[in-house]
Design an enzyme around this catalytic site. Sequence first.
Site, PDB file in Angstrom:
ATOM      1  N   HIS A   1       0.811  -1.209   0.000  1.00  0.00           N
ATOM      2  CA  HIS A   1       0.000   0.000   0.000  1.00  0.00           C
ATOM      3  C   HIS A   1       0.849   1.265   0.000  1.00  0.00           C
ATOM      4  O   HIS A   1       0.344   2.341  -0.319  1.00  0.00           O
ATOM      5  CB  HIS A   1      -0.956  -0.012   1.189  1.00  0.00           C
ATOM      6  CG  HIS A   1      -2.112  -0.939   1.003  1.00  0.00           C
ATOM      7  ND1 HIS A   1      -3.347  -0.720   1.571  1.00  0.00           N
ATOM      8  CD2 HIS A   1      -2.232  -2.090   0.294  1.00  0.00           C
ATOM      9  CE1 HIS A   1      -4.171  -1.699   1.224  1.00  0.00           C
ATOM     10  NE2 HIS A   1      -3.505  -2.548   0.455  1.00  0.00           N
TER      11      HIS A   1
ATOM     12  N   HIS B   1      -2.045 -12.444  -1.972  1.00  0.00           N
ATOM     13  CA  HIS B   1      -3.127 -13.105  -1.246  1.00  0.00           C
ATOM     14  C   HIS B   1      -2.777 -14.539  -0.851  1.00  0.00           C
ATOM     15  O   HIS B   1      -3.628 -15.255  -0.318  1.00  0.00           O
ATOM     16  CB  HIS B   1      -4.401 -13.079  -2.080  1.00  0.00           C
ATOM     17  CG  HIS B   1      -4.981 -11.707  -2.219  1.00  0.00           C
ATOM     18  ND1 HIS B   1      -6.140 -11.451  -2.924  1.00  0.00           N
ATOM     19  CD2 HIS B   1      -4.563 -10.507  -1.750  1.00  0.00           C
ATOM     20  CE1 HIS B   1      -6.398 -10.154  -2.889  1.00  0.00           C
ATOM     21  NE2 HIS B   1      -5.447  -9.566  -2.177  1.00  0.00           N
TER      22      HIS B   1
END
Length: 760
Positions: free
Chosen positions: A94, A283
């Site tokens: 991020h 993920h």
Amino acid sequence: MSQGECPVKKVPNVAGSGTRNTDWWPNELRTNILRQHDPRQNPLGPDFNYVEEFKKLDYDALKKDLNALMTDSQDWWPADFGHYGGLFIRMAWHSAGTYRVTDGRGGGGDGQQRFAPLNAWPDNVSLDKARRLLWPIKQKYGNKISWADLMLLTGNVALESMGCPTFGFAGGRADTFQSDESVYWGGETEWLGSDVRYADGAKGVKGEGIMDGDQHKTDKSEPHTSRNLEQPLAAAHMGLIYVNPEGPEGIPDPVAAAHDIRTTFGRMAMNDAETAALIIGGHSFGKTHGAAPSENTGPDPNSEDLATQGFGWMNKHGRGNGPDTITSGLEVTWTGTPTKWSNKYLEYLYKFEWELEKSPAGANQWVAKTDEHIIPDAYDQNKKHKPRMLTTDLAMRMDPAYEKITRRWLEHPQELHDTFVRAWFKLLHRDMGPRSRWLGPEVPKEVLIWEDPVPQPEGELIGESDIATLKKQVLDAGVEPAKLIRTAWASAASFRGSDKRGGANGARIRLAPQKDWEVNNPKELAEVLKALEGVQSKFNSGSKKVSLADLIVLAGTAAVEKAAGVQVPFTPGRTDATQEQTDAKSFEHLEPVTDGFRNYGKGTDRVRTEQLDVDKAHLLRLTAPEMVVLTGGMRALNANWDGSSHGVFTKRPGQLTNDFFVNLLDNNLEWKAADSSKELYEGFDRKSGQKKWTATRHDLVFGHHPELRAVAETYAQADNTDKFVKDFVAGWEKIMNNDRFDIKNKSVSAQSRGANKPRL
């Protein structure tokens, strides 16, 4: 005390409060972003050299400490599955993932995740805790490791600690100490809104904007048909790094989600394979958190009480952390090995069929149609769960293009790993600029096309006598000095300080696509390059060699010297890139919409010309005075892109004078728009009515905007003619050397020391 007198001592209001200029004039031209480059904002001082500090770093010891941190679970913020790896991967992702290729802004290059607005984005919930977990290590190593480098390196170490060897890592990102006000994050006024970036987007949510069922309380049965994302944005919603994991506008449609994913990651300079690898790889670790609705969380860090000391989203649900954590509102653990690299993400994605469900927070997510409980609980070893996925995960299977890629990886997991670690490295380093900025023992040897590589200099650099000879030869080559100046500017001013791309090094102005850009006047450019190549060929027949990149800058510098009558610094060492070393499609993003310094281009219905000029000046890392003096000088030098006379307020074009400012500020002039577009203006003598000059918005803004006019007045003064020349020369040198990171850490500003060898 007299009756009626207030017992409380009257306290005046404070600086910075009250109604501001932007409240009165919301559409005013904002030059504040040009003040972001003030070294006085850095508490480490203007002489602090991060490169030298990084070289003192015990890199192996730092990585050892980071590895130990991964499993050092803290009671105040326990680690999922006993390992902080997933949290730190998200932190790094991020930080770097805000990058967009359109304008090069965003990214992890200076640690902006610590500041507003990013530190309070809904997509960054709980990352305040991740950074606080890192503080003891940052405190220990101090100036030797920046926050910007540390956050990204920690993500790398997290991968390695969970059995995923990485492609490498490069340090060199110096911290900033203030919010970057230059980035356009969108025009929405509520978190998770998309009503500005899309023609028919959603308004967003109230409160703190934690993603849960809130955003789709309004019944919508079909995804929005208009998904033309506003430029230069990459994120699908205000406050998200990428796309809505529930699907477009919260609608759980995996195929429609794939469209958003492709657009968003494409604007981050990622292709389909890189995009799929990043989603699958990221993920493969950790989990999402949606233990309860967002009503249980408090304000973001910037809105919280002082007592929280920078923490936000205080959670009143249960313990407020661990199994009761609320972050995205989604409650998904993707694999049975959330702290170990594996191919189980793809195995589960294709093994099971999936049905829609609601998370405990009310968000749309998918659960496998199976009785198998094979997913470990993050905090209870005796508990197992069914596999779950996000809408955006299912897009990796449901979209035909992604499905083709991911099915192959299902059978060839090593290909997935290789693509993932390369894409991860690209994600973390896309805004790092040239390899000359890359530091540390883990810099990979393989040179990658997205680096915009340039060859290393070979042989002895040209010296003083060579430079003097070449200056004479380029001025005698039969090309007007103004054309030499325009070409040098065009080459160097392609630089973007945001992601450190472009610039004169590499001489890519002679290659596609830059050679064909309208702003570079291709016909004139070809003429200049042909003449300079002739000079280069003749000189290179001797023992020394000069690159065309150096010669382009030297020719412009020689022309400025001739016009100014003073010495202009020049530093050799540039090399020439090849077309094979140039990703032409990627370089298309560097083509300017406007270049006020060359009086090129105009605004749109949404963005005024002068706003684009300030944006360009910021990308060139200029201050307001530098923007002003360079524009005035370029006009005096007759350096408009097309040779027009707009803004050339002088009877002696080609000489470096302050005439532009003197005549712009002449009280005897009256300006009138030439047409309804108000892009072109005509200046008339107030008494005679005679038309004296023509100008564009690029020109007249320096007489209209109060701050820019104040600087223009300084250069128009009778006692500042020498200062004008000196400042223009300094600004010219800065532009020519913006991309010379190979020399920036070797010396201080040339203007403070004079011309030292081999600078002339």
